[in-house]
Design an enzyme around this catalytic site. Sequence first.
Site, PDB file in Angstrom:
ATOM      1  N   MET A  37       0.745  -1.254   0.015  1.00 46.87           N
ATOM      2  CA  MET A  37       0.153  -0.085   0.073  1.00 46.87           C
ATOM      3  C   MET A  37       0.823   1.231   0.104  1.00 46.87           C
ATOM      4  SD  MET A  37      -3.045  -1.149   2.856  1.00 46.87           S
ATOM      5  CE  MET A  37      -3.586  -2.639   2.809  1.00 46.87           C
ATOM      6  N   HIS A  66       0.659  -8.085  -4.034  1.00 45.79           N
ATOM      7  CA  HIS A  66      -0.750  -7.623  -4.374  1.00 45.79           C
ATOM      8  C   HIS A  66      -0.492  -5.770  -4.528  1.00 45.79           C
ATOM      9  CE1 HIS A  66      -4.809  -6.648  -2.926  1.00 45.79           C
ATOM     10  NE2 HIS A  66      -4.933  -5.802  -4.219  1.00 45.79           N
ATOM     11  N   MET A  68      -1.442  -2.370  -4.333  1.00 45.34           N
ATOM     12  CA  MET A  68      -2.576  -1.493  -4.000  1.00 45.34           C
ATOM     13  C   MET A  68      -2.090  -0.273  -3.944  1.00 45.34           C
ATOM     14  SD  MET A  68      -4.810  -3.375  -0.688  1.00 45.34           S
ATOM     15  CE  MET A  68      -3.485  -4.320  -0.374  1.00 45.34           C
ATOM     16  N   MET A 137     -11.551  -8.641  -4.672  1.00 44.86           N
ATOM     17  CA  MET A 137     -11.639  -8.043  -3.190  1.00 44.86           C
ATOM     18  C   MET A 137     -12.922  -8.019  -2.614  1.00 44.86           C
ATOM     19  SD  MET A 137      -8.558  -6.916  -2.488  1.00 44.86           S
ATOM     20  CE  MET A 137      -8.757  -6.014  -0.855  1.00 44.86           C
ATOM     21  N   GLY A 142      -7.213  -1.502   1.684  1.00 43.14           N
ATOM     22  CA  GLY A 142      -6.603  -0.463   2.424  1.00 43.14           C
ATOM     23  C   GLY A 142      -6.422  -0.626   3.834  1.00 43.14           C
ATOM     24  N   GLY A 144      -6.615  -4.031   7.015  1.00 42.94           N
ATOM     25  CA  GLY A 144      -7.106  -5.670   7.438  1.00 42.94           C
ATOM     26  C   GLY A 144      -8.195  -5.459   8.310  1.00 42.94           C
ATOM     27  N   GLY A 145      -8.584  -6.917   9.006  1.00 47.05           N
ATOM     28  CA  GLY A 145      -9.820  -6.893   9.752  1.00 47.05           C
ATOM     29  C   GLY A 145     -11.076  -6.313   9.451  1.00 47.05           C
ATOM     30  N   ASP A 175      -9.714 -11.957  -1.374  1.00 45.48           N
ATOM     31  CA  ASP A 175      -8.955 -11.213  -0.266  1.00 45.48           C
ATOM     32  C   ASP A 175      -9.980 -10.447   0.380  1.00 45.48           C
ATOM     33  OD1 ASP A 175      -7.317  -9.891   1.462  1.00 45.48           O
ATOM     34  OD2 ASP A 175      -6.076  -9.172  -0.326  1.00 45.48           O
ATOM     35  N   GLY A 176     -10.107 -10.461   1.952  1.00 42.70           N
ATOM     36  CA  GLY A 176     -10.755  -9.571   2.493  1.00 42.70           C
ATOM     37  C   GLY A 176     -11.684 -10.211   3.335  1.00 42.70           C
ATOM     38  N   GLY A 177     -11.839 -10.346   4.714  1.00 44.58           N
ATOM     39  CA  GLY A 177     -12.744 -10.985   5.731  1.00 44.58           C
ATOM     40  C   GLY A 177     -12.712 -12.485   5.546  1.00 44.58           C
ATOM     41  N   GLY A 197      -5.487 -13.049   6.639  1.00 47.69           N
ATOM     42  CA  GLY A 197      -4.695 -12.479   7.469  1.00 47.69           C
ATOM     43  C   GLY A 197      -4.920 -12.350   8.856  1.00 47.69           C
TER      44      GLY A 197
END
Length: 223
Positions: A37, A66, A68, A137, A142, A144-145, A175-177, A197
């Site tokens: 990022m 990745h 971003m 995504m 932007g 995590g969590g 990727d994500g959640g 993650g």
Amino acid sequence: MTILVAPSLLAADFGKLREAVKLVEENGADWIHFDIMDGHFVPAITMGPAVVQSLRPHSRLFFDVHLMVANPEAHLEAFAAAGADLITVHAEATAHLDRVLRRIKALGVKAGVALNPATSPAVLDYVWPLLDLVLVMSVNPGAGGQPFIPEVLPKISFLAQQIRERALSTVIEVDGGINAETASQVVQAGATVLVAGTAVFTGEDGLKLIQAFKLLKGPTRPI
């Protein structure tokens, strides 16, 4: 269908990244996911090619980078030289997606495109032959969590259908959640690479999730 697990170092202790890579490798991870990022395309700033390069000698895992970042064109050579096996760029971050993907391939690295939750898969219509991977995504990039956005599930199914109809070997990563509940949903939709993650590095019994994810079964009907 083989499920691959790519723990994201974004959720690891940045002071112990080498140890984190070793730990997930010993527990069955297939890839290591680097969330890069830049503070422009997304608000946060994380890591750069020096981190990838420093970890490369200490792992035989597939390095999944990745980007971003705004203007990904400016960073391809550095990450390829650092040891990336795959570089994924955001469709939203460049006006020259075809050129960027061709450059990644010319560097001898696999190429991927990431799609934000609100981005249509139509952006891929004329670059499918260049794609080794599509990253869906399932949160807004932007941080995590974040909680999983279920509205992306039809997009995953649509992409899986496109890959089948075009007889491509492109894989779908999400990727994500991703956690014990959402992983099965995205696999049923057609994903084969799971980025996790927070669930792996900070969740209770997180390392056990790696093997649990790898045992998930894909769609029981054609997609």
